[in-house]
Design an enzyme around this catalytic site. Sequence first.
Site, PDB file in Angstrom:
ATOM      1  N   ALA A  63       0.862  -1.177   0.000  1.00  0.00           N
ATOM      2  CA  ALA A  63       0.000   0.000   0.000  1.00  0.00           C
ATOM      3  C   ALA A  63       0.905   1.235   0.000  1.00  0.00           C
ATOM      4  O   ALA A  63       2.083   1.140   0.343  1.00  0.00           O
ATOM      5  CB  ALA A  63      -0.872  -0.009   1.251  1.00  0.00           C
ATOM      6  N   GLY A 102       0.510  -5.120   0.660  1.00  0.00           N
ATOM      7  CA  GLY A 102      -0.609  -5.072  -0.287  1.00  0.00           C
ATOM      8  C   GLY A 102      -0.235  -5.705  -1.619  1.00  0.00           C
ATOM      9  O   GLY A 102      -1.103  -6.248  -2.318  1.00  0.00           O
ATOM     10  N   GLU A 105      -0.728  -9.202  -1.276  1.00  0.00           N
ATOM     11  CA  GLU A 105      -2.179  -9.435  -1.224  1.00  0.00           C
ATOM     12  C   GLU A 105      -2.794  -9.390  -2.622  1.00  0.00           C
ATOM     13  O   GLU A 105      -3.753 -10.105  -2.906  1.00  0.00           O
ATOM     14  CB  GLU A 105      -2.843  -8.415  -0.289  1.00  0.00           C
ATOM     15  CG  GLU A 105      -2.483  -8.690   1.182  1.00  0.00           C
ATOM     16  CD  GLU A 105      -2.971  -7.594   2.110  1.00  0.00           C
ATOM     17  OE1 GLU A 105      -2.553  -6.428   1.918  1.00  0.00           O
ATOM     18  OE2 GLU A 105      -3.757  -7.897   3.025  1.00  0.00           O
ATOM     19  N   GLU A 125       3.860  -5.934   7.049  1.00  0.00           N
ATOM     20  CA  GLU A 125       3.062  -4.916   7.740  1.00  0.00           C
ATOM     21  C   GLU A 125       3.418  -4.790   9.217  1.00  0.00           C
ATOM     22  O   GLU A 125       3.376  -3.694   9.773  1.00  0.00           O
ATOM     23  CB  GLU A 125       1.560  -5.221   7.589  1.00  0.00           C
ATOM     24  CG  GLU A 125       0.992  -4.867   6.215  1.00  0.00           C
ATOM     25  CD  GLU A 125       1.110  -5.996   5.200  1.00  0.00           C
ATOM     26  OE1 GLU A 125       1.912  -6.926   5.429  1.00  0.00           O
ATOM     27  OE2 GLU A 125       0.412  -5.952   4.178  1.00  0.00           O
TER      28      GLU A 125
HETATM   29  N1  3HC Z   1       4.635   3.447   0.129  1.00  0.00           N
HETATM   30  C1  3HC Z   1       5.154   4.661  -0.153  1.00  0.00           C
HETATM   31  N2  3HC Z   1       6.459   4.872  -0.410  1.00  0.00           N
HETATM   32  C2  3HC Z   1       7.263   3.805  -0.390  1.00  0.00           C
HETATM   33  C3  3HC Z   1       6.802   2.512  -0.092  1.00  0.00           C
HETATM   34  C4  3HC Z   1       5.414   2.348   0.164  1.00  0.00           C
HETATM   35  N3  3HC Z   1       4.879   1.147   0.435  1.00  0.00           N
HETATM   36  N4  3HC Z   1       7.847   1.655  -0.128  1.00  0.00           N
HETATM   37  C5  3HC Z   1       8.916   2.385  -0.452  1.00  0.00           C
HETATM   38  N5  3HC Z   1       8.577   3.685  -0.601  1.00  0.00           N
HETATM   39  C6  3HC Z   1       9.464   4.788  -0.978  1.00  0.00           C
HETATM   40  C7  3HC Z   1      10.541   5.027   0.057  1.00  0.00           C
HETATM   41  O1  3HC Z   1      10.100   5.887   1.069  1.00  0.00           O
HETATM   42  C8  3HC Z   1      11.641   5.637  -0.783  1.00  0.00           C
HETATM   43  O2  3HC Z   1      11.322   6.993  -0.974  1.00  0.00           O
HETATM   44  P1  3HC Z   1      12.489   8.088  -1.099  1.00  0.00           P
HETATM   45  O3  3HC Z   1      13.300   7.681  -2.281  1.00  0.00           O
HETATM   46  O4  3HC Z   1      11.745   9.364  -1.248  1.00  0.00           O
HETATM   47  O5  3HC Z   1      13.262   7.998   0.191  1.00  0.00           O
HETATM   48  C9  3HC Z   1      11.488   4.932  -2.123  1.00  0.00           C
HETATM   49  O6  3HC Z   1      10.164   4.390  -2.142  1.00  0.00           O
HETATM   50  C10 3HC Z   1      12.466   3.798  -2.329  1.00  0.00           C
HETATM   51  O7  3HC Z   1      12.427   2.937  -1.199  1.00  0.00           O
HETATM   52  P2  3HC Z   1      13.743   2.329  -0.541  1.00  0.00           P
HETATM   53  O8  3HC Z   1      14.764   3.384  -0.390  1.00  0.00           O
HETATM   54  O9  3HC Z   1      13.309   1.583   0.653  1.00  0.00           O
HETATM   55  O10 3HC Z   1      14.224   1.339  -1.717  1.00  0.00           O
HETATM   56  P3  3HC Z   1      14.874  -0.089  -1.606  1.00  0.00           P
HETATM   57  O11 3HC Z   1      15.121  -0.525  -2.992  1.00  0.00           O
HETATM   58  O12 3HC Z   1      15.982  -0.085  -0.615  1.00  0.00           O
HETATM   59  O13 3HC Z   1      13.730  -1.040  -0.980  1.00  0.00           O
HETATM   60  C11 3HC Z   1      11.540  -1.979  -0.759  1.00  0.00           C
HETATM   61  C12 3HC Z   1      12.563  -1.303  -1.693  1.00  0.00           C
HETATM   62  C13 3HC Z   1      12.059  -3.350  -0.333  1.00  0.00           C
HETATM   63  C14 3HC Z   1      10.253  -2.134  -1.517  1.00  0.00           C
HETATM   64  C15 3HC Z   1      11.349  -1.101   0.513  1.00  0.00           C
HETATM   65  O14 3HC Z   1      11.077   0.212   0.105  1.00  0.00           O
HETATM   66  C16 3HC Z   1      10.242  -1.533   1.422  1.00  0.00           C
HETATM   67  O15 3HC Z   1      10.417  -2.426   2.219  1.00  0.00           O
HETATM   68  N6  3HC Z   1       9.084  -0.861   1.325  1.00  0.00           N
HETATM   69  C17 3HC Z   1       7.989  -1.047   2.239  1.00  0.00           C
HETATM   70  C18 3HC Z   1       7.240  -2.322   1.976  1.00  0.00           C
HETATM   71  C19 3HC Z   1       6.075  -2.420   2.927  1.00  0.00           C
HETATM   72  O16 3HC Z   1       6.185  -2.242   4.114  1.00  0.00           O
HETATM   73  N7  3HC Z   1       4.904  -2.757   2.363  1.00  0.00           N
HETATM   74  C20 3HC Z   1       3.743  -2.883   3.157  1.00  0.00           C
HETATM   75  C21 3HC Z   1       3.025  -1.593   3.226  1.00  0.00           C
HETATM   76  S1  3HC Z   1       1.649  -1.638   4.301  1.00  0.00           S
HETATM   77  C22 3HC Z   1       0.459  -2.415   3.398  1.00  0.00           C
HETATM   78  O17 3HC Z   1       0.699  -2.830   2.301  1.00  0.00           O
HETATM   79  C23 3HC Z   1      -0.867  -2.506   4.048  1.00  0.00           C
HETATM   80  C24 3HC Z   1      -1.781  -3.417   3.293  1.00  0.00           C
HETATM   81  O18 3HC Z   1      -1.834  -4.667   3.927  1.00  0.00           O
HETATM   82  C25 3HC Z   1      -3.178  -2.853   3.207  1.00  0.00           C
END
Ligand code: 3HC
Length: 678
Positions: A63, A102, A105, A125
């Site tokens: 998400a 997400g 998912e 998450e």
């Molecule tokens: N939403 C918004 N921005 C995000 C994001 C997300 N889910 N994931 C990454 N970004 C952004 C980062 O903030 C970063 O922004 P910046 O360049 O302005 O600092 C940019 O994308 C690049 O991210 P990373 O520097 O972390 O890049 P990497 O290549 O090192 O890692 C990744 C990539 C493994 C995808 C890592 O970003 C990550 O782990 N992201 C989060 C994944 C996550 O937690 N997903 C679950 C979200 S909650 C959800 O999905 C709820 C659902 O169940 C309803």
Amino acid sequence: MTSPIRTERHDNVLVVISDNPPVNALGQAVRAGLKDAIEEAMSDDAIEAVVIRCDGRTFFAGADITEFGKPPVGPNLPETLDAMEASDKPVVAAIHGTALGGGCEVALACHYRVAVPSAKLGLPEVKLGLIPGAAGTQRLPRLVGAEAALPLVVGGNPISAKKAQGIGLVDEIVGEDSLEADAIAFAKSKIGQPVPRALEGTANEDGVRDPDLFDRFRASQARKIRGFDAPNAAIEAVKAAGTMSYAEGVKKERELFTELMSGTQSAAMRHYFFAERAANKIDDVPKDTPLIPVKKVGVIGAGTMGGGISMNFLSAGIPVTILEMSQDALDRGTGTMRKNYENTAKKGRMTADQVEQAMGLLTPTLSYDDLADCDLVIEAVYESMDVKKEVFGKLDEVVKQGAILASNTSYLDVNEIAAATQRPGYVVGMHFFSPANIMKLLEVVRGEKTRDDVLATVMKLSKTIGKVAAVSGVCPGFIGNRMLSKRQEQANALIMEGANYWEVDEVLLDFGFPMGPFQMGDLAGIDIGWHRDPSKVTTVREALCAVGRFGQKAGKGFYDYDEARQRTPSDEVKQIIADFAAKEGKEQREISKDEIRERLLYPMVNEGAKILEEGMAQRASDIDVVWINGYGWPLYTGGPMFWAQTIGLHTVVEGLDKHGLPVSNYMCERAAGSGKFD
Ligand code: 3HC
């Protein structure tokens, strides 16, 4: 605005493509585009199957976290996914990069999942203080069983495509370079067959066959999840998948998700997610600053610190030349490194080949000349300005021009160290934390003259070796130890005024730290920096050293330790402290847990405010990153500065006042103003 989702027709297959850099987060426009694309496929008789894939570096990584806490704009993710799963035409997720949260998912709502070998899938998450909120906790256990689902949902770590195939989460591994074509072929092979829907999977039977499964799993994770709300909610949600209908289970998931989303833990952990990424950026260093190639690293000192630092680079495949003063010390140091690697291998986290590979990249030496062609040299010698200056003087003579010269000092003046060379622009602090091969934090100390390319290179390198970096200006103790010293001052004062030292430790354990200040002293060694004269006793620590209470390694320090390293408070130490307090005429009184907590933590926040005021940290969130990764500050509070904002900066100011402790002007200004640091 053009949609991030486009569709392409390949015969009777509709390929739905997301292009939403950098990580294809499932923001509103993506969700809307996906829903429209599914409707397009449903309404067109010529389309018989659908493939969903992403452009760029990854499949949907979750998400869009930046939307959290804002008013929702439809369509929401659950309804988008339900529309996908409801299709009678097979829908195939074509996965590369990381299908997370997400994104995973989305894959679960598709009828089939194919992935390239390098892909990873996971539900992280919990790392944001949440649980999956788009039916992930209900579809996954129905697809792979509760036993396989639990570690994914509760631990939050992604798994490889191969492992995912092993548990039934991925149907087929396809060619690394032929994802789209292979996914289309796979989709065509499923046309005309009834589609399997995760929601229709048998409610998993694991929990029924083995009713203790969930309690056993919770107990096995007890240490890791202590204090965190989300992992327990995650266990409950997976359990619901086995005991409730799909619709009821989804309702249960939503309740748990909503509660977590509105709580302080998730707010703190989301703050941390962005804080960690912000900390790697230096505001006044341009993004396109050219980097210095680092192909070979030199490390001076093969003690605990030097050895640990070297292992970071070896593990990342970067050759290291390690220098010591005597063959004996060199052999001991490299022997310890090998033993550490072998222990990791014994635990199954490395293969024997990988151990040899890492050790094969290590060149031990007794000669400074062997450091000449290193691109980066890190000094990890004794903390004395004279010794450091001598080392940097020598490095300046022998190491090639253009190389980075770094000091691992934990509190000395990096500008003064730099002045011992003719190239202060190339000198920087790289403060690792012990054990340096394990602890995540790297405090990067920016000297007055440190060049932009040196800083940019070190920040990039920190990621290569798996560290979380934050930049500090030059001040005694930098960010971390400077704040720690304020906590230690109060800890020492509290035990003189009547608080038991184990109570001081317990207060911090209750707060969520892995250990308190006196346990930490025992672990590090009470004799660090001791003058070794038992007849000269002016502090409690010197008194402990005088009677051989050097800490855990001696079996006794502040605490007595048994063979299993379990601690018990010591009457001898209690007496030593009481004698000291009497000698200094300190009045003894009962001290409440609240007072202990406030006196330990508020002065740290105040010091953090001073660090910000002086510009020694770029942002308050960098301070949080330092404390969470270097000192075990509980992640679920967001770090000292975020926590202070949560409880109210005015509360901190009033608390400091109440205990007669100094309050900085900046702290007062912020409390009276926005109540925020950044
Ligand atoms: N939403 C918004 N921005 C995000 C994001 C997300 N889910 N994931 C990454 N970004 C952004 C980062 O903030 C970063 O922004 P910046 O360049 O302005 O600092 C940019 O994308 C690049 O991210 P990373 O520097 O972390 O890049 P990497 O290549 O090192 O890692 C990744 C990539 C493994 C995808 C890592 O970003 C990550 O782990 N992201 C989060 C994944 C996550 O937690 N997903 C679950 C979200 S909650 C959800 O999905 C709820 C659902 O169940 C309803």
